[in-house]
Design an enzyme around this catalytic site. Structure first.
Site, short mmCIF file in Angstrom:
data_model
loop_
_atom_site.label_atom_id
_atom_site.label_comp_id
_atom_site.label_asym_id
_atom_site.label_seq_id
_atom_site.Cartn_x
_atom_site.Cartn_y
_atom_site.Cartn_z
N SER A 197 3.41 -13.94 7.52
CA SER A 197 2.82 -13.00 6.58
C SER A 197 1.55 -13.55 5.96
CB SER A 197 3.82 -12.68 5.45
OG SER A 197 5.03 -12.20 5.98
N1 SAH Z 1 8.60 -14.52 6.35
C1 SAH Z 1 8.11 -14.64 7.68
C2 SAH Z 1 7.79 -13.28 8.24
C3 SAH Z 1 8.01 -13.23 9.69
S1 SAH Z 1 7.84 -11.61 10.38
C4 SAH Z 1 6.88 -15.54 7.75
O1 SAH Z 1 6.10 -15.54 6.80
O2 SAH Z 1 6.68 -16.20 8.75
C5 SAH Z 1 9.45 -10.96 10.15
C6 SAH Z 1 10.59 -11.70 10.77
O3 SAH Z 1 11.75 -10.88 10.60
C7 SAH Z 1 10.46 -11.92 12.28
O4 SAH Z 1 10.63 -13.28 12.56
C8 SAH Z 1 11.59 -11.08 12.88
O5 SAH Z 1 12.17 -11.65 14.03
C9 SAH Z 1 12.58 -11.03 11.73
N2 SAH Z 1 13.54 -9.93 11.79
C10 SAH Z 1 13.33 -8.64 12.15
N3 SAH Z 1 14.47 -7.93 12.07
C11 SAH Z 1 15.43 -8.80 11.63
C12 SAH Z 1 16.82 -8.68 11.36
N4 SAH Z 1 17.49 -7.53 11.51
N5 SAH Z 1 17.48 -9.77 10.93
C13 SAH Z 1 16.85 -10.96 10.77
N6 SAH Z 1 15.55 -11.14 11.03
C14 SAH Z 1 14.84 -10.08 11.45
#
Ligand code: SAH
Length: 220
Positions: free
Chosen positions: A70
């Protein structure tokens, strides 16, 4: 210290980080503790080496598997909103991704539980926390839409992928008075929402427009 901590050392200069902090301030981030946590967290460790030179730009970057780390502004904003409820002991994060948001939270609350559905991302994040000697993070590999009922209730929940509506299972895992910050919407339009758990159910407050990857079901 491991060599990977040294990589991109030029990009980690205090001046480069300071520029990011100033930009976040200019954009309206006022919580000093949040700004300090961002100042003291090496974001270049959370992206691929090839992207390390862009780690302190205020932008989302790809982390593989079609996912993104993010944007610092949104990390700061969501963290600041979560902390408005008062001091927090336990926080649940859905979507570990790179682990950057998790690392920021770990500096501000007693314990962070973070759930990721893609195993390879979770393993990379775990390595980074080990390198940084962070010990108050608990990672789980599963579909986060169901939360982590065995560790509930949480003082706060932060969701970093967008569901189409408010997942009831997550609301149920908030303590009364606790709040959840999450984006809701479809692929093209999402809004950041603050959900506050009440005795009777919950209240919701619509905040600003945002862009997140979708919350998906199942695990990989
Ligand atoms: N906070 C993270 C954001 C990553 S993007 C950062 O700053 O790096 C969002 C993440 O949510 C991705 O890694 C994706 O795989 C995960 N995600 C999506 N759906 C999900 C679910 N149902 N359960 C757990 N993780 C999930």
């Amino acid at each position: 210290m491991s060599s990977s901590l040294h990589r991109g050392i030029g990009m980690t200069s205090l001046r480069t980080r300071e520029r990011l902090i100033q930009r976040l301030r200019d954009e309206g981030i006022g919580n000093q503790a949040v700004l300090e946590a961002i100042r003291n967290t090496p974001r270049h460790i959370f992206v691929d080496e090839a992207l390390a030179s862009r780690a302190y730009e205020d932008t989302a970057l790809p982390i593989g598997q079609g996912q993104t780390i993010s944007q610092p502004f949104i990390v700061a904003r969501m963290t600041e909103l979560l902390l408005e409820a008062g001091p927090l002991e336990t926080v649940l994060e859905i979507g570990t991704g790179s682990g950057y948001q998790t690392a920021i939270l770990s500096k501000l609350v007693k314990r962070v539980y973070s759930v990721e559905r893609i195993k390879s991302l979770q393993l990379q994040a775990r390595k980074r926390f080990q390198e940084l000697h962070v010990r108050n993070i608990r990672l789980h590999h599963r579909d986060g839409g169901m939360g982590l009922p065995e560790y509930a209730p949480f003082d706060g929940i932060l969701v970093t992928a967008a569901p189409e509506g408010i997942p009831r299972a997550l609301v149920d895992q908030l303590r009364v008075g606790g709040c959840m910050i999450l984006p809701i919407g479809n692929r093209s339009e999402q809004v950041l929402v603050r959900v506050t758990r009440t005795r009777a159910g919950y209240e919701k407050e619509l905040l600003e427009q945002v862009v997140f990857v979708p919350l998906l079901g199942g695990t990989l």
